[in-house]
Design a protein around this motif. Structure first.
Motif, PDB file in Angstrom:
ATOM      1  N   SER A 160      31.810 -37.292   0.599  1.00 22.65           N
ATOM      2  CA  SER A 160      32.876 -38.045   1.242  1.00 22.65           C
ATOM      3  C   SER A 160      32.334 -39.417   1.632  1.00 22.65           C
ATOM      4  N   VAL A 161      32.978 -40.471   1.144  1.00 25.04           N
ATOM      5  CA  VAL A 161      32.501 -41.840   1.355  1.00 25.04           C
ATOM      6  C   VAL A 161      33.610 -42.645   2.028  1.00 25.04           C
ATOM      7  N   GLY A 162      33.325 -43.221   3.184  1.00 24.54           N
ATOM      8  CA  GLY A 162      34.281 -44.064   3.888  1.00 24.54           C
ATOM      9  C   GLY A 162      34.177 -45.499   3.418  1.00 24.54           C
ATOM     10  N   VAL A 163      35.314 -46.111   3.100  1.00 28.01           N
ATOM     11  CA  VAL A 163      35.360 -47.482   2.598  1.00 28.01           C
ATOM     12  C   VAL A 163      36.360 -48.268   3.438  1.00 28.01           C
ATOM     13  N   THR A 164      36.016 -49.495   3.760  1.00 27.35           N
ATOM     14  CA  THR A 164      36.919 -50.361   4.511  1.00 27.35           C
ATOM     15  C   THR A 164      36.955 -51.731   3.870  1.00 27.35           C
ATOM     16  N   ARG A 165      37.996 -52.493   4.181  1.00 26.35           N
ATOM     17  CA  ARG A 165      38.130 -53.853   3.679  1.00 26.35           C
ATOM     18  C   ARG A 165      38.015 -54.850   4.825  1.00 26.35           C
ATOM     19  N   ALA A 166      37.238 -55.893   4.616  1.00 26.27           N
ATOM     20  CA  ALA A 166      37.136 -56.974   5.593  1.00 26.27           C
ATOM     21  C   ALA A 166      38.369 -57.861   5.480  1.00 26.27           C
ATOM     22  N   ALA A 167      38.484 -58.809   6.400  1.00 31.71           N
ATOM     23  CA  ALA A 167      39.651 -59.693   6.413  1.00 31.71           C
ATOM     24  C   ALA A 167      39.783 -60.481   5.121  1.00 31.71           C
ATOM     25  N   ASP A 168      38.650 -60.774   4.460  1.00 32.38           N
ATOM     26  CA  ASP A 168      38.705 -61.532   3.212  1.00 32.38           C
ATOM     27  C   ASP A 168      38.875 -60.646   1.990  1.00 32.38           C
ATOM     28  N   GLY A 169      39.073 -59.330   2.206  1.00 37.94           N
ATOM     29  CA  GLY A 169      39.292 -58.411   1.099  1.00 37.94           C
ATOM     30  C   GLY A 169      38.040 -57.750   0.577  1.00 37.94           C
ATOM     31  N   ALA A 170      36.862 -58.134   1.088  1.00 40.04           N
ATOM     32  CA  ALA A 170      35.609 -57.543   0.609  1.00 40.04           C
ATOM     33  C   ALA A 170      35.513 -56.083   1.038  1.00 40.04           C
ATOM     34  N   LEU A 171      34.938 -55.254   0.177  1.00 40.70           N
ATOM     35  CA  LEU A 171      34.773 -53.833   0.451  1.00 40.70           C
ATOM     36  C   LEU A 171      33.423 -53.565   1.101  1.00 40.70           C
ATOM     37  N   ALA A 172      33.401 -52.553   1.971  1.00 43.37           N
ATOM     38  CA  ALA A 172      32.160 -52.181   2.646  1.00 43.37           C
ATOM     39  C   ALA A 172      32.231 -50.722   3.052  1.00 43.37           C
ATOM     40  N   LEU A 173      31.064 -50.115   3.276  1.00 43.13           N
ATOM     41  CA  LEU A 173      31.033 -48.763   3.818  1.00 43.13           C
ATOM     42  C   LEU A 173      31.520 -48.785   5.252  1.00 43.13           C
ATOM     43  N   SER A 174      32.231 -47.743   5.652  1.00 39.37           N
ATOM     44  CA  SER A 174      32.669 -47.647   7.045  1.00 39.37           C
ATOM     45  C   SER A 174      31.738 -46.750   7.856  1.00 39.37           C
ATOM     46  N   GLY A 175      30.699 -46.233   7.250  1.00 39.12           N
ATOM     47  CA  GLY A 175      29.763 -45.361   7.959  1.00 39.12           C
ATOM     48  C   GLY A 175      28.940 -44.563   6.964  1.00 39.12           C
ATOM     49  N   TYR A 176      28.263 -43.559   7.478  1.00 35.61           N
ATOM     50  CA  TYR A 176      27.437 -42.719   6.619  1.00 35.61           C
ATOM     51  C   TYR A 176      28.319 -41.776   5.794  1.00 35.61           C
ATOM     52  N   PRO A 177      27.839 -41.374   4.615  1.00 40.94           N
ATOM     53  CA  PRO A 177      28.594 -40.399   3.810  1.00 40.94           C
ATOM     54  C   PRO A 177      28.455 -39.002   4.385  1.00 40.94           C
ATOM     55  N   ALA A 178      29.161 -38.060   3.782  1.00 44.83           N
ATOM     56  CA  ALA A 178      29.091 -36.663   4.229  1.00 44.83           C
ATOM     57  C   ALA A 178      29.255 -35.758   3.014  1.00 44.83           C
ATOM     58  N   PHE A 179      28.442 -34.701   2.960  1.00 46.21           N
ATOM     59  CA  PHE A 179      28.638 -33.688   1.934  1.00 46.21           C
ATOM     60  C   PHE A 179      29.768 -32.764   2.378  1.00 46.21           C
ATOM     61  N   VAL A 180      30.726 -32.523   1.498  1.00 42.69           N
ATOM     62  CA  VAL A 180      31.903 -31.718   1.823  1.00 42.69           C
ATOM     63  C   VAL A 180      32.163 -30.738   0.684  1.00 42.69           C
TER      64      VAL A 180
END
Length: 295
Positions: A160-180
């Motif tokens: 499980s990978v959290g992804v977020t977008r910055a105000a300029d549209g750039a993608l980034a991780l929102s935190g650590y991943p998790a095995f699910v």
């Protein structure tokens, strides 16, 4: 000089017409102002239908899949490669290599990845990992993607990978991943109650069309296809062995055909095809095979 007599009321009306129009406009303006003051117009809000799916973020899916590939690819003989591969994804508050320390011996290679589930996160919220999203203070939210990862050492795992977008549209991780675990699955439901096709001519047309469709005989198929119908032939040809069942679907315009076919290597398949048909000039024609018709 000639004098033309005119009615007195007409002269008075013509002389007073501009004044009457001005008074009417003033009254209309007062009425309109009162109406807006008492019941001002409200903005019309168009809401998506209940159950409508959110727009798919292909870039977010790709970002999560690429991170999962780099995260789970490592070689103990070259530990620096793993660190460098993950460096572009990590924020200042995260541990090196996203907290993953490969073992001292061995290696692992990712054979393929596939996003199998997406769950939206509220903008500026906190993901399941407990880390604040990069979207705070100007971000546009994001989501968590479950990525199926086939590895040569650990087999099939789900990350499980959290992804977020910055105000300029750039993608980034929102935190650590998790095995699910994998997305919840259930056995296939029983098919809906369908009505058997009893028209021999229609059955003949469908069987002939599917035979030509599966083998890729476009010119022969054209004889049973409605002009302009969106038909896309399979890339790998198959030989039709049998048309086992042919039923009307509830809409009364579509058919469900269960067939058996085999490929060039001799593998056999049970396949279900949905076809849209129309009656034209005393004969049946097919308007679609496994392609949604335009409304």
């Amino acid at each position: 000089m000639s004098v033309t007599p005119r009615p007195l009321w007409r002269l008075r009306l013509r002389r007073g017409l501009p004044r009457h129009l001005l008074h009417a406009l003033a009254v209309f303006g007062l009425v309109a102002s009162a109406r807006f003051a008492i019941a001002p117009p409200r903005p019309v809000i168009v809401r998506a239908p209940a159950g409508a799916s959110a727009q798919i973020d292909r870039a977010g899916e790709g970002f999560a899949a690429l991170f999962a590939r780099r995260y789970l690819t490592w070689d103990s003989a070259n530990p620096e490669a793993h660190r460098l591969a993950l460096a572009p994804y990590l924020g200042p508050e995260m541990e090196p290599e996203a907290g993953f320390q490969p073992p001292q011996t061995g290696s692992q290679r990712v054979e393929w990845t596939q996003v199998v589930q997406a769950q939206p996160d509220a903008a500026g919220g906190t993901g399941p990992s407990g880390a604040a999203q990069a979207g705070e203070g100007g971000g546009t939210g994001g989501g968590r993607y479950t990525v199926a990862v086939q590895t040569d050492a650990s087999g099939l795992v789900y990350l499980s990978v959290g992804v977020t977008r910055a105000a300029d549209g750039a993608l980034a991780l929102s935190g650590y991943p998790a095995f699910v675990g994998p997305p919840q699955a259930a056995t296939a439901p029983a098919p809906a109650q369908l009505s058997e096709v009893r028209d021999a001519a229609l059955s003949t047309v469908v069987q002939r069309a599917l035979r030509n469709y599966l083998v890729g005989a476009e010119s022969e198929l054209a004889a049973d296809i409605l002009a302009g119908a969106p038909i896309s032939l399979p890339a790998a040809p198959l030989a039709l062995e049998s048309l086992d069942t042919l039923d009307w679907e509830p809409d009364g315009r579509s058919l469900l055909a269960l067939v058996h076919a085999r490929d060039r290597a001799g593998a056999r398949y049970a396949l279900a095809y949905r076809l849209a048909v129309v009656a034209a000039a005393g004969r049946w024609e097919i308007s679609a095979i496994e392609v949604a018709q335009k409304q």
